[in-house]
Design a protein around this motif. Structure first.
Motif, PDB file in Angstrom:
ATOM      1  N   MET A   1      52.278  44.175  16.299  1.00 36.54           N
ATOM      2  CA  MET A   1      53.071  43.417  17.241  1.00 36.54           C
ATOM      3  C   MET A   1      53.983  42.480  16.450  1.00 36.54           C
ATOM      4  O   MET A   1      53.520  41.565  15.782  1.00 36.54           O
ATOM      5  N   THR A   2      55.277  42.721  16.521  1.00 39.13           N
ATOM      6  CA  THR A   2      56.215  41.882  15.792  1.00 39.13           C
ATOM      7  C   THR A   2      56.503  40.607  16.582  1.00 39.13           C
ATOM      8  O   THR A   2      56.604  40.636  17.814  1.00 39.13           O
ATOM      9  N   PRO A   3      56.640  39.492  15.873  1.00 40.29           N
ATOM     10  CA  PRO A   3      56.955  38.239  16.578  1.00 40.29           C
ATOM     11  C   PRO A   3      58.398  38.259  17.090  1.00 40.29           C
ATOM     12  O   PRO A   3      59.235  39.015  16.606  1.00 40.29           O
ATOM     13  N   ILE A   4      58.648  37.403  18.076  1.00 36.36           N
ATOM     14  CA  ILE A   4      60.012  37.258  18.588  1.00 36.36           C
ATOM     15  C   ILE A   4      60.836  36.604  17.482  1.00 36.36           C
ATOM     16  O   ILE A   4      60.461  35.542  16.977  1.00 36.36           O
ATOM     17  N   PRO A   5      61.949  37.211  17.076  1.00 33.23           N
ATOM     18  CA  PRO A   5      62.788  36.588  16.044  1.00 33.23           C
ATOM     19  C   PRO A   5      63.246  35.196  16.482  1.00 33.23           C
ATOM     20  O   PRO A   5      63.441  34.928  17.671  1.00 33.23           O
ATOM     21  N   ARG A   6      63.422  34.342  15.523  1.00 39.33           N
ATOM     22  CA  ARG A   6      63.744  32.927  15.777  1.00 39.33           C
ATOM     23  C   ARG A   6      65.025  32.745  16.605  1.00 39.33           C
ATOM     24  O   ARG A   6      65.045  31.968  17.550  1.00 39.33           O
ATOM     25  N   ALA A   7      66.090  33.437  16.239  1.00 37.02           N
ATOM     26  CA  ALA A   7      67.371  33.239  16.939  1.00 37.02           C
ATOM     27  C   ALA A   7      67.270  33.607  18.422  1.00 37.02           C
ATOM     28  O   ALA A   7      67.655  32.796  19.283  1.00 37.02           O
ATOM     29  N   PRO A   8      66.770  34.804  18.788  1.00 33.99           N
ATOM     30  CA  PRO A   8      66.659  35.097  20.222  1.00 33.99           C
ATOM     31  C   PRO A   8      65.720  34.136  20.950  1.00 33.99           C
ATOM     32  O   PRO A   8      65.983  33.768  22.099  1.00 33.99           O
ATOM     33  N   LEU A   9      64.648  33.716  20.290  1.00 38.14           N
ATOM     34  CA  LEU A   9      63.714  32.791  20.931  1.00 38.14           C
ATOM     35  C   LEU A   9      64.384  31.450  21.195  1.00 38.14           C
ATOM     36  O   LEU A   9      64.332  30.923  22.314  1.00 38.14           O
ATOM     37  N   LEU A  10      65.032  30.894  20.188  1.00 37.86           N
ATOM     38  CA  LEU A  10      65.678  29.587  20.360  1.00 37.86           C
ATOM     39  C   LEU A  10      66.831  29.650  21.361  1.00 37.86           C
ATOM     40  O   LEU A  10      66.984  28.749  22.199  1.00 37.86           O
ATOM     41  N   LEU A  11      67.626  30.699  21.284  1.00 39.90           N
ATOM     42  CA  LEU A  11      68.735  30.826  22.235  1.00 39.90           C
ATOM     43  C   LEU A  11      68.223  31.065  23.650  1.00 39.90           C
ATOM     44  O   LEU A  11      68.781  30.529  24.618  1.00 39.90           O
ATOM     45  N   GLY A  12      67.169  31.852  23.780  1.00 39.29           N
ATOM     46  CA  GLY A  12      66.566  32.063  25.097  1.00 39.29           C
ATOM     47  C   GLY A  12      66.030  30.774  25.679  1.00 39.29           C
ATOM     48  O   GLY A  12      66.240  30.466  26.856  1.00 39.29           O
ATOM     49  N   LEU A  13      65.343  29.991  24.849  1.00 37.26           N
ATOM     50  CA  LEU A  13      64.808  28.705  25.315  1.00 37.26           C
ATOM     51  C   LEU A  13      65.941  27.735  25.661  1.00 37.26           C
ATOM     52  O   LEU A  13      65.871  27.016  26.658  1.00 37.26           O
ATOM     53  N   ALA A  14      67.000  27.731  24.858  1.00 33.96           N
ATOM     54  CA  ALA A  14      68.152  26.869  25.154  1.00 33.96           C
ATOM     55  C   ALA A  14      68.795  27.278  26.480  1.00 33.96           C
ATOM     56  O   ALA A  14      69.283  26.423  27.234  1.00 33.96           O
ATOM     57  N   GLY A  15      68.761  28.567  26.779  1.00 37.35           N
ATOM     58  CA  GLY A  15      69.316  29.057  28.030  1.00 37.35           C
ATOM     59  C   GLY A  15      68.550  28.590  29.259  1.00 37.35           C
ATOM     60  O   GLY A  15      69.031  28.728  30.383  1.00 37.35           O
ATOM     61  N   LEU A  16      67.377  28.032  29.047  1.00 37.92           N
ATOM     62  CA  LEU A  16      66.589  27.498  30.161  1.00 37.92           C
ATOM     63  C   LEU A  16      67.020  26.093  30.572  1.00 37.92           C
ATOM     64  O   LEU A  16      66.633  25.611  31.636  1.00 37.92           O
ATOM     65  N   ILE A  17      67.809  25.432  29.745  1.00 38.56           N
ATOM     66  CA  ILE A  17      68.167  24.034  29.992  1.00 38.56           C
ATOM     67  C   ILE A  17      68.751  23.813  31.388  1.00 38.56           C
ATOM     68  O   ILE A  17      68.318  22.897  32.099  1.00 38.56           O
ATOM     69  N   PRO A  18      69.725  24.614  31.857  1.00 40.98           N
ATOM     70  CA  PRO A  18      70.242  24.363  33.212  1.00 40.98           C
ATOM     71  C   PRO A  18      69.177  24.509  34.308  1.00 40.98           C
ATOM     72  O   PRO A  18      69.199  23.766  35.289  1.00 40.98           O
ATOM     73  N   PHE A  19      68.251  25.452  34.146  1.00 42.25           N
ATOM     74  CA  PHE A  19      67.171  25.601  35.126  1.00 42.25           C
ATOM     75  C   PHE A  19      66.254  24.371  35.095  1.00 42.25           C
ATOM     76  O   PHE A  19      65.883  23.838  36.138  1.00 42.25           O
ATOM     77  N   LEU A  20      65.879  23.950  33.902  1.00 41.54           N
ATOM     78  CA  LEU A  20      64.991  22.796  33.757  1.00 41.54           C
ATOM     79  C   LEU A  20      65.677  21.522  34.250  1.00 41.54           C
ATOM     80  O   LEU A  20      65.066  20.717  34.956  1.00 41.54           O
ATOM     81  N   TRP A  21      66.938  21.338  33.881  1.00 39.40           N
ATOM     82  CA  TRP A  21      67.701  20.159  34.314  1.00 39.40           C
ATOM     83  C   TRP A  21      67.808  20.121  35.835  1.00 39.40           C
ATOM     84  O   TRP A  21      67.640  19.079  36.460  1.00 39.40           O
ATOM     85  N   GLY A  22      68.078  21.262  36.441  1.00 36.20           N
ATOM     86  CA  GLY A  22      68.159  21.319  37.900  1.00 36.20           C
ATOM     87  C   GLY A  22      66.848  20.927  38.546  1.00 36.20           C
ATOM     88  O   GLY A  22      66.828  20.171  39.523  1.00 36.20           O
ATOM     89  N   ALA A  23      65.735  21.402  37.996  1.00 34.39           N
ATOM     90  CA  ALA A  23      64.416  21.063  38.555  1.00 34.39           C
ATOM     91  C   ALA A  23      64.131  19.571  38.389  1.00 34.39           C
ATOM     92  O   ALA A  23      63.656  18.916  39.319  1.00 34.39           O
ATOM     93  N   VAL A  24      64.431  19.034  37.230  1.00 31.58           N
ATOM     94  CA  VAL A  24      64.175  17.611  36.977  1.00 31.58           C
ATOM     95  C   VAL A  24      65.013  16.741  37.905  1.00 31.58           C
ATOM     96  O   VAL A  24      64.524  15.760  38.466  1.00 31.58           O
ATOM     97  N   THR A  25      66.270  17.115  38.097  1.00 30.72           N
ATOM     98  CA  THR A  25      67.135  16.287  38.941  1.00 30.72           C
ATOM     99  C   THR A  25      66.814  16.433  40.425  1.00 30.72           C
ATOM    100  O   THR A  25      67.260  15.609  41.228  1.00 30.72           O
ATOM    101  N   LEU A  26      66.045  17.437  40.792  1.00 28.00           N
ATOM    102  CA  LEU A  26      65.555  17.524  42.173  1.00 28.00           C
ATOM    103  C   LEU A  26      64.511  16.455  42.454  1.00 28.00           C
ATOM    104  O   LEU A  26      64.363  15.991  43.580  1.00 28.00           O
ATOM    105  N   TYR A  27      63.770  16.068  41.421  1.00 21.58           N
ATOM    106  CA  TYR A  27      62.662  15.130  41.597  1.00 21.58           C
ATOM    107  C   TYR A  27      62.952  13.732  41.078  1.00 21.58           C
ATOM    108  O   TYR A  27      62.159  12.832  41.295  1.00 21.58           O
TER     109      TYR A  27
END
Length: 149
Positions: A1-27
């Motif tokens: 099982m190969t690990p998730i390469p660093r670049a796709p993992l970090l970029l994928g996690l960064a892509g979550l920021i608008p979803f997370l920000w939207g959830a935080v600003t709801l509360y």
């Protein structure tokens, strides 16, 4: 099982920021006010989540299309046909109010995960693809759920 390469993992996690920000600003009214003042009202609460979710489903259609290029014959035709579903889903299913749009985006992201799985089973994705997609989808669905409840 190969690990998730660093670049796709970090970029994928960064892509979550608008979803997370939207959830935080709801509360958090103070963060919602700050965000609306600095960025505009479209960039807080459900508005950023719904618009960005539509963009990401469309983006993922392009990713699946790219995977389909690795297939041949009938499998390629099936891959191309399936790859357009997330973008069409986002286009047709995110109108109306925020609750309905968020619910439909949740179904869209779960459906996308099933398409990811099919493409992975066909050997068209990197080995680590499903681990990345499961992680990102779980967080996206959790964030969109804040709009629905």
């Amino acid at each position: 099982m190969t690990p998730i390469p660093r670049a796709p993992l970090l970029l994928g996690l960064a892509g979550l920021i608008p979803f997370l920000w939207g959830a935080v600003t709801l509360y958090s009214a103070p963060l919602a006010t700050l965000g609306a003042d600095l960025l505009g009202p479209r960039f807080v609460g459900p508005y950023i989540q719904l618009f960005y979710g539509s963009v990401i489903l469309s983006f993922m259609s392009g990713v699946l299309w790219g995977f389909a290029t690795r297939a041949t014959g009938p499998q390629a035709a099936t891959g191309y046909a399936l790859s357009v579903i997330p973008a069409l889903w986002a286009f047709f299913m995110t109108g109306g109010g925020p609750t309905g749009a968020a619910t439909n985006l949740i179904f869209g992201f779960v459906g996308l995960l099933m398409l990811d799985y099919a493409f992975a089973r066909w050997g068209l994705t990197p080995e680590w693809w499903m681990r990345l997609r499961l992680l990102l989808t779980a967080i996206v669905v959790a964030c969109l759920t804040t709009v629905v409840i």
